[in-house]
Scaffold this motif. Structure first.
Motif: not given
Ligand code: 4GT
Length: 245
Positions: A19-25, A149-150
Motif C-alpha cells: 500500500f501507500g506511495p510505493i505501491r502507487k508508484a 524516494v517513491a
C-alpha cells in the motif's frame, strides 16, 4: 526509475509494497522494484556469512555473493548508483532523497550481522545512514529510503501537489494543521484558517513554519532558502520571543 534491493530478507519488504506511495508508484509504472538475495548467488553450501579475520564476536557478509548480486542487478543499465545503508554513511536528508529520485537505477545493499566485507566498498558509490543509531539490519533503512524516494515519483501521491508543502521542501519545517471539529476539549482552531482569506492564510502558514523551525530546529535555518520577506518575518518572530541577538 528502477530500484533493486540486495537483502537476505526480501520478505521483510512485503508490508510496505502492499500500500501507500510505493505501491502507487509501481502501479503507475514510474517505479520497478526487484530483490536479489545473496543466498541465491552463493556457491554450495550457500554460505553468505563467515567469521571476521582477526577474530571477535559476530559474523561478516562474504564478498563473492554480494558482488555477484550487485553485478546481476546492474545488467542492462547504463548508469547504476550503488548505495550501502550503514551507520557509517552520510545522514539521509530531503535534498539527498530528491537527488536519488532523479537517478535511473538505484541498487540498495541491506547488510546483516556485523556488516559486509570491506572490499565490497570498491563497488559502492555512496554510503548512507538514516540516523545515529544501530539497527540489526539494513532492511529498515532501505525501506525508509525507498518510501522517501517513491513518494516523489509521478503517480505516487493521490494529491500530486502535496509534496510542495512538505517539511524540508524549502528547508523549513511544516506548518501546524487542524481539522474538524472547530473546538476540541476547549481548544479552538486559529481564526485565520476559518477566514477564507487565502493570502492571510498563506502568510500565517509561512510565519508558523519560520517560528517552528526557529524554535525546534534552528540548525535548519542556516541552509533554508529564505526570501527578503522571510527574513523580516524571522526578525519579527525573534523580537516577539525576546530572542534578539
Ligand atoms: C543502522 C543503520 C543502518 C544498521 C542506519 C550492517 C549490519 C549495518 C547491520 C546494519 N544500523 N544499518 N543502515 N542508522 N545496521 O542507517
Amino acid at each position: 526509475m528502477d530500484i533493486d534491493i540486495i537483502t537476505l530478507f526480501p520478505e521483510a519488504f512485503e508490508c510496505i509494497m502492499k500500500f501507500g506511495p510505493i505501491r502507487k508508484a509501481m502501479e503507475s509504472g514510474s517505479l520497478r522494484v526487484r530483490f536479489f538475495n545473496p543466498v541465491d548467488f552463493a556457491p554450495h553450501p550457500k554460505q553468505v556469512d563467515d567469521e571476521p579475520y582477526g577474530g571477535g564476536a559476530g559474523m561478516v557478509m562474504k564478498p563473492e555473493p554480494l558482488f555477484r548480486a550487485i553485478s546481476k542487478a546492474r545488467e542492462g543499465f547504463e548508469s547504476s548508483h550503488v548505495v550501502y545503508l550503514s551507520p557509517q554513511g552520510r545522514l539521509l536528508n530531503q535534498e539527498k532523497v530528491r537527488e536519488l529520485a532523479r537517478r535511473e537505477h538505484l541498487v540498495l545493499i541491506s547488510g546483516r550481522y556485523k556488516g559486509i566485507d570491506e572490499r565490497i566498498m570498491a563497488f559502492v558509490d555512496e554510503e548512507i545512514s538514516i540516523g545515529d543509531y544501530v539497527l540489526s539490519g539494513g532492511e529498515l533503512p532501505a525501506m525508509v529510503l525507498l518510501d522517501a524516494v517513491a513518494r516523489l515519483l509521478p503517480g505516487a501521491m493521490s494529491d500530486p501537489d502535496s509534496w510542495r508543502t512538505d517539511s524540508f521542501e524549502d528547508g523549513l519545517l511544516d506548518a501546524p494543521y487542524y481539522t474538524r471539529p472547530r473546538e476540541f476539549m476547549g481548544m479552538e482552531v486559529p481564526g485565520v484558517l476559518l477566514s477564507g482569506h487565502h493570502e492571510k492564510i498563506e502568510k500565517w502558514r509561512r510565519y508558523q513554519r519560520l517560528k517552528r523551525t526557529l524554535l525546534k530546529r534552528p540548525d535548519l535555518l542556516k541552509r533554508a532558502r529564505l526570501s527578503e520577506e522571510d527574513r523580516k518575518m524571522l526578525e519579527e518572530i525573534k523580537r516577539e520571543l525576546g530572542m534578539e541577538d
